[in-house]
Design a protein around this motif. Sequence first.
Motif, mmCIF file in Angstrom:
data_model
loop_
_atom_site.group_PDB
_atom_site.id
_atom_site.type_symbol
_atom_site.label_atom_id
_atom_site.label_comp_id
_atom_site.label_asym_id
_atom_site.label_seq_id
_atom_site.Cartn_x
_atom_site.Cartn_y
_atom_site.Cartn_z
ATOM 1 N N LYS A 86 1.085 -0.758 0.043
ATOM 2 C CA LYS A 86 0.054 -0.282 -0.430
ATOM 3 C C LYS A 86 0.405 1.177 -0.391
ATOM 4 O O LYS A 86 0.767 2.371 -0.558
ATOM 5 N N ALA A 87 1.972 1.452 0.817
ATOM 6 C CA ALA A 87 3.051 2.070 0.428
ATOM 7 C C ALA A 87 3.554 2.869 -0.567
ATOM 8 O O ALA A 87 3.724 3.902 -0.819
ATOM 9 N N VAL A 88 3.730 1.899 -1.257
ATOM 10 C CA VAL A 88 4.837 2.239 -2.225
ATOM 11 C C VAL A 88 4.143 2.482 -3.881
ATOM 12 O O VAL A 88 3.699 2.831 -4.896
ATOM 13 N N THR A 89 2.799 2.082 -3.455
ATOM 14 C CA THR A 89 1.275 2.400 -4.330
ATOM 15 C C THR A 89 1.387 3.387 -5.474
ATOM 16 O O THR A 89 1.640 3.821 -6.555
ATOM 17 N N VAL A 90 1.848 5.016 -4.507
ATOM 18 C CA VAL A 90 1.646 6.160 -4.938
ATOM 19 C C VAL A 90 2.674 6.815 -4.579
ATOM 20 O O VAL A 90 3.333 7.295 -3.173
ATOM 21 N N PRO A 91 3.948 6.711 -5.393
ATOM 22 C CA PRO A 91 5.548 6.934 -5.002
ATOM 23 C C PRO A 91 5.486 8.774 -4.895
ATOM 24 O O PRO A 91 4.254 9.432 -5.158
#
Length: 107
Positions: A86-91
Amino acid sequence: MADPIDQALGGGGSLVQAQDAGVITFASAPLHGGELPGLMTPELVEFIRPGLSAAAAALLVVASCPGLDVVLVSASTPDHWDDAAKAVTVPLAPEHLRSILDELAAG
């Protein structure tokens, strides 16, 4: 370990050179063996992206580095894996990443 991110944001350094040469780059142990989340303050986590865990916020900073293609992660539970994914889905936007590095340098 902010130097490679700082250099890449400035358009230089080994990550940008590798990208220019067509080489795929990997980040291994992005949380430095689990040490990095323990150094994160709640305020820093909120500044990075509200609602994330300390580990996810630290991972997001690494995964948002320009020129970095792959971040190698492991997780001890399915919940930890979901948190990381979830954390890296949207840089992070480069401007926000720069402000995070500036905050850490002032720190």
